[in-house]
Design a protein around this motif. Structure first.
Motif, PDB file in Angstrom:
ATOM      1  N   TYR A   1      12.616   2.533  -1.699  1.00 14.72           N
ATOM      2  CA  TYR A   1      12.245   3.461  -0.623  1.00 14.72           C
ATOM      3  C   TYR A   1      13.210   3.367   0.568  1.00 14.72           C
ATOM      4  CZ  TYR A   1       8.295   3.361  -3.663  1.00 14.72           C
ATOM      5  OH  TYR A   1       7.536   3.421  -4.799  1.00 14.72           O
TER       6      TYR A   1
ATOM      7  N   LYS B   1       5.930  11.793   3.856  1.00 11.15           N
ATOM      8  CA  LYS B   1       6.008  11.667   2.385  1.00 11.15           C
ATOM      9  C   LYS B   1       6.759  10.411   1.953  1.00 11.15           C
ATOM     10  CE  LYS B   1       5.766  16.164   0.279  1.00 11.15           C
ATOM     11  NZ  LYS B   1       6.508  17.400   0.370  1.00 11.15           N
ATOM     12  N   VAL B   2       6.325   9.816   0.840  1.00 10.73           N
ATOM     13  CA  VAL B   2       7.077   8.717   0.239  1.00 10.73           C
ATOM     14  C   VAL B   2       8.333   9.324  -0.381  1.00 10.73           C
ATOM     15  CG1 VAL B   2       7.057   7.028  -1.629  1.00 10.73           C
ATOM     16  CG2 VAL B   2       5.004   7.377  -0.242  1.00 10.73           C
TER      17      VAL B   2
ATOM     18  N   GLU C   1      -6.032   9.340  -0.404  1.00  9.08           N
ATOM     19  CA  GLU C   1      -5.526  10.713  -0.353  1.00  9.08           C
ATOM     20  C   GLU C   1      -6.665  11.710  -0.438  1.00  9.08           C
ATOM     21  OE1 GLU C   1      -2.074  11.811  -2.442  1.00  9.08           O
ATOM     22  OE2 GLU C   1      -1.482   9.729  -2.698  1.00  9.08           O
TER      23      GLU C   1
ATOM     24  N   PHE D   1       4.779   2.334   1.737  1.00  4.34           N
ATOM     25  CA  PHE D   1       5.938   3.072   1.212  1.00  4.34           C
ATOM     26  C   PHE D   1       6.255   4.278   2.101  1.00  4.34           C
ATOM     27  CE2 PHE D   1       4.256   1.311  -2.977  1.00  4.34           C
ATOM     28  CZ  PHE D   1       5.065   0.180  -2.890  1.00  4.34           C
ATOM     29  N   GLU D   2       5.198   4.880   2.649  1.00  2.00           N
ATOM     30  CA  GLU D   2       5.432   5.996   3.582  1.00  2.00           C
ATOM     31  C   GLU D   2       6.187   5.478   4.813  1.00  2.00           C
ATOM     32  OE1 GLU D   2       1.209   8.232   2.507  1.00  2.00           O
ATOM     33  OE2 GLU D   2       1.458   7.285   4.462  1.00  2.00           O
TER      34      GLU D   2
ATOM     35  N   GLU E   1      11.699   8.441  -2.606  1.00  2.00           N
ATOM     36  CA  GLU E   1      12.391   7.418  -3.409  1.00  2.00           C
ATOM     37  C   GLU E   1      13.897   7.601  -3.288  1.00  2.00           C
ATOM     38  OE1 GLU E   1      11.172   6.513  -7.324  1.00  2.00           O
ATOM     39  OE2 GLU E   1       9.029   6.629  -6.833  1.00  2.00           O
TER      40      GLU E   1
ATOM     41  N   LYS F   1       0.843  -1.188   0.000  1.00  2.00           N
ATOM     42  CA  LYS F   1       0.000   0.000   0.000  1.00  2.00           C
ATOM     43  C   LYS F   1       0.887   1.251   0.000  1.00  2.00           C
ATOM     44  CE  LYS F   1      -3.411  -2.038   3.044  1.00  2.00           C
ATOM     45  NZ  LYS F   1      -4.127  -1.756   4.275  1.00  2.00           N
ATOM     46  N   LYS F   2       0.270   2.374  -0.331  1.00  2.00           N
ATOM     47  CA  LYS F   2       1.024   3.640  -0.283  1.00  2.00           C
ATOM     48  C   LYS F   2       1.506   3.895   1.152  1.00  2.00           C
ATOM     49  CE  LYS F   2       0.425   8.582  -0.785  1.00  2.00           C
ATOM     50  NZ  LYS F   2      -0.231   9.019   0.449  1.00  2.00           N
ATOM     51  N   SER F   3       0.643   3.540   2.125  1.00  2.00           N
ATOM     52  CA  SER F   3       1.040   3.771   3.519  1.00  2.00           C
ATOM     53  C   SER F   3       2.267   2.936   3.888  1.00  2.00           C
ATOM     54  CB  SER F   3      -0.122   3.458   4.457  1.00  2.00           C
ATOM     55  OG  SER F   3      -0.618   2.168   4.205  1.00  2.00           O
TER      56      SER F   3
ATOM     57  N   ASN G   1      -0.473   8.944   5.537  1.00  2.00           N
ATOM     58  CA  ASN G   1      -0.540  10.297   4.950  1.00  2.00           C
ATOM     59  C   ASN G   1       0.146  11.363   5.787  1.00  2.00           C
ATOM     60  OD1 ASN G   1      -1.830   9.840   2.520  1.00  2.00           O
ATOM     61  ND2 ASN G   1      -3.847   9.890   3.459  1.00  2.00           N
TER      62      ASN G   1
ATOM     63  N   ASP H   1      -6.306   4.527   3.473  1.00  2.00           N
ATOM     64  CA  ASP H   1      -5.127   4.936   2.696  1.00  2.00           C
ATOM     65  C   ASP H   1      -5.415   6.060   1.716  1.00  2.00           C
ATOM     66  OD1 ASP H   1      -3.644   2.814   3.764  1.00  2.00           O
ATOM     67  OD2 ASP H   1      -4.565   1.436   2.343  1.00  2.00           O
TER      68      ASP H   1
END
Ligand code: FAD
Length: 323
Positions: A55, A162-163, A204, A19-20, A165, A15-17, A159, A202
Motif C-alpha cells: 500500500y 480508498k485502499v 463497510e 490500509f486506507e 495497491e 485493519k482495512k482502515s 471509509n 471499520d
C-alpha cells in the motif's frame, strides 16, 4: 522531511482502515516527493508487516516490546513520537479510530504539532498552505483547517479514502524502544472481547435498529441480516440505554460516529442526535412503518413498512441472491 503512518492492528492483523490510512499517507508522501515509513506496535507477523509495502510504505518500523502488547495511549504516543523524530517526519497519519482519536492530541503535544482529526480527503497544498478538510459538528458539517505548524498530524476518517495497491515492497526493521514506567500507568484494566463479528467502526455495511423493534428478543433477524451481508450491527441510544444491546453498538452524537458504505436503519426515527453519527454513510436505507419518520429525509432508499414483515422478506431475498 518524510511521512509516518501509524499502522494500527487488531490481534496482530491490520485493519482495512489501516490500509486506507497507508494509501492516504502514500498519496501525501507523493504530493511532497518524499518517503513513507509505517510504524507498527505489538505482535504482528513479518508477512503482515511486509504487506504494508503493497500500500506504499517503503519502510516498516516494528515495535514488539512486551510492555506494549496492550494499547496504552500515553506509551504508544511516546513511541510514535520517537519514531517521527527518528524519521524526521513532518506529517504523521493515523486512522481516526478509537485509539487514533486518543493518540492524535497526545502526539500533537509531544511533537508540538497541529492536529486535524476526522480528515476526509487529501490535504490541499497550494501557495505554501496546507489545508485539510474534516468533518465537524458530529458529521453535520465540514471544516477546512489550515495547519501552519512544522509538524502536522492527520487522523483519517475510516471509509473515506480508498485502499490503493502499489507494486512496492517494504523493508521491515525492529525499532527497539523502552517505554517509560510513567507512560504505562494509565492502563487500569483491559477488557478483551473475542468475537467473529465485523468491527463496527471499520464496517463497510452496518445493519442498525431502534426502538421500533420493540425488544431485545427481536434482534435475531437484525443479526441474521447482518451476518448474511457481512455487516456489523448497531443501534440507537435508547436501545443501548435499555440494555437491549451493548453500548459499544450505540451510534450517534453521544455514541460512535461511523461512515460505512451502506447503513440500513430499521425502526429508527432519525432524530438529529442519531443522524449526527451516521449521516456521512455513503448510502442510507431506511425501513420504518411511519412514512413521516424524519430518517426518510436523508435516506437514499426507503421502505415504508412494518419491520416484522419487511425484514424476513429482505433476509429471504438476500439468501436467494446469494444462493
Ligand atoms: P424512537 O424515537 O422511539 O423511534 C422508533 C421508530 O421506529 C419510529 O420512527 C417508529 O415509526 C418506528 N417503528 C415502530 N415500530 C416499527 C415497526 N414495527 N417497523 C418499522 N418501524 C417501526 N440517539 C441516538 O440514537 N444516538 C445518540 O447518540 C443520541 N444522543 C443523544 C444526545 C442527547 C443530548 C439527546 C437529548 C438525545 C440523544 N439521542 C441519541 C436520542 C435521540 O434524540 C432519539 O430519542 C433516539 O435516537 C430515538 O431512538 P429510536 O429512533 O430508536 O426510537
Amino acid at each position: 522531511m518524510s511521512v509516518l503512518i501509524y499502522a494500527e492492528n487488531a490481534d496482530g492483523k491490520f485493519k482495512k482502515s489501516t490500509f486506507e490510512a497507508v494509501s492516504y499517507a502514500k498519496a501525501i508522501a507523493d504530493q511532497n516527493n518524499t518517503g513513507l515509513t509505517a510504524i507498527s506496535i505489538g505482535d504482528v507477523s513479518s508477512d503482515e508487516l511486509a504487506a504494508l509495502g503493497k500500500y506504499g510504505a517503503q519502510k516498516v518500523l516494528s515495535v514488539t516490546n512486551d510492555k506494549l502488547k496492550n494499547f496504552v495511549n500515553q506509551a504508544y504516543a511516546s513511541v510514535i513520537a520517537e519514531a517521527a523524530k527518528k524519521e524526521a517526519a513532518t506529517i504523521v497519519v493515523l486512522s481516526n479510530s478509537f485509539s487514533g482519536r486518543g493518540l492524535a492530541p497526545r502526539l500533537g503535544v509531544k511533537l508540538e504539532a497541529g492536529v486535524v482529526d476526522g480528515a476526509v480527503v487529501l490535504p490541499i497544498q497550494t501557495d505554501g498552505k496546507f489545508v485539510v478538510k474534516k468533518t465537524a459538528f458530529s458529521g453535520k458539517a465540514f471544516a477546512m483547517v489550515e495547519l501552519t505548524s512544522a509538524v502536522k498530524i492527520i487522523a483519517l476518517t475510516p471509509n473515506s479514502y480508498k485502499v490503493v495497491e502499489t507494486d512496492g515492497t517494504a523493508n521491515v526493521e525492529e525499532f527497539a524502544v523502552e517505554p517509560k514506567a510513567s507512560d504505562l500507568k494509565e492502563i487500569v484494566k483491559e477488557i478483551m472481547r473475542s468475537t467473529d463479528k465485523v468491527s463496527l467502526p471499520d464496517a463497510e455495511i452496518v445493519v442498525s435498529a431502534g426502538r421500533g423493534l420493540k425488544g431485545p428478543e427481536n434482534w435475531g433477524m437484525v443479526e441474521e441480516l447482518a451476518e448474511l451481508l457481512g455487516a456489523a450491527t448497531a443501534c440507537s441510544k435508547p436501545v443501548s440505554d435499555s440494555g437491549w444491546r451493548p453500548h459499544s453498538e450505540h451510534v450517534g452524537q453521544t455514541g460512535i460516529s461511523i461512515s460505512p458504505n451502506l447503513y440500513i436503519a430499521i425502526g429508527i426515527s432519525g432524530a438529529i442526535q442519531h443522524l449526527a453519527g451516521v449521516s456521512s454513510s455513503k448510502v442510507i436505507v431506511v425501513i420504518n412503518k411511519d412514512a413521516d419518520a424524519p430518517f426518510f429525509k436523508v435516506a437514499d432508499y426507503g421502505i415504508v413498512g412494518d419491520a416484522f414483515e419487511v425484514l424476513p422478506k429482505l433476509i429471504e431475498a438476500v439468501k436467494a441472491y446469494k444462493a
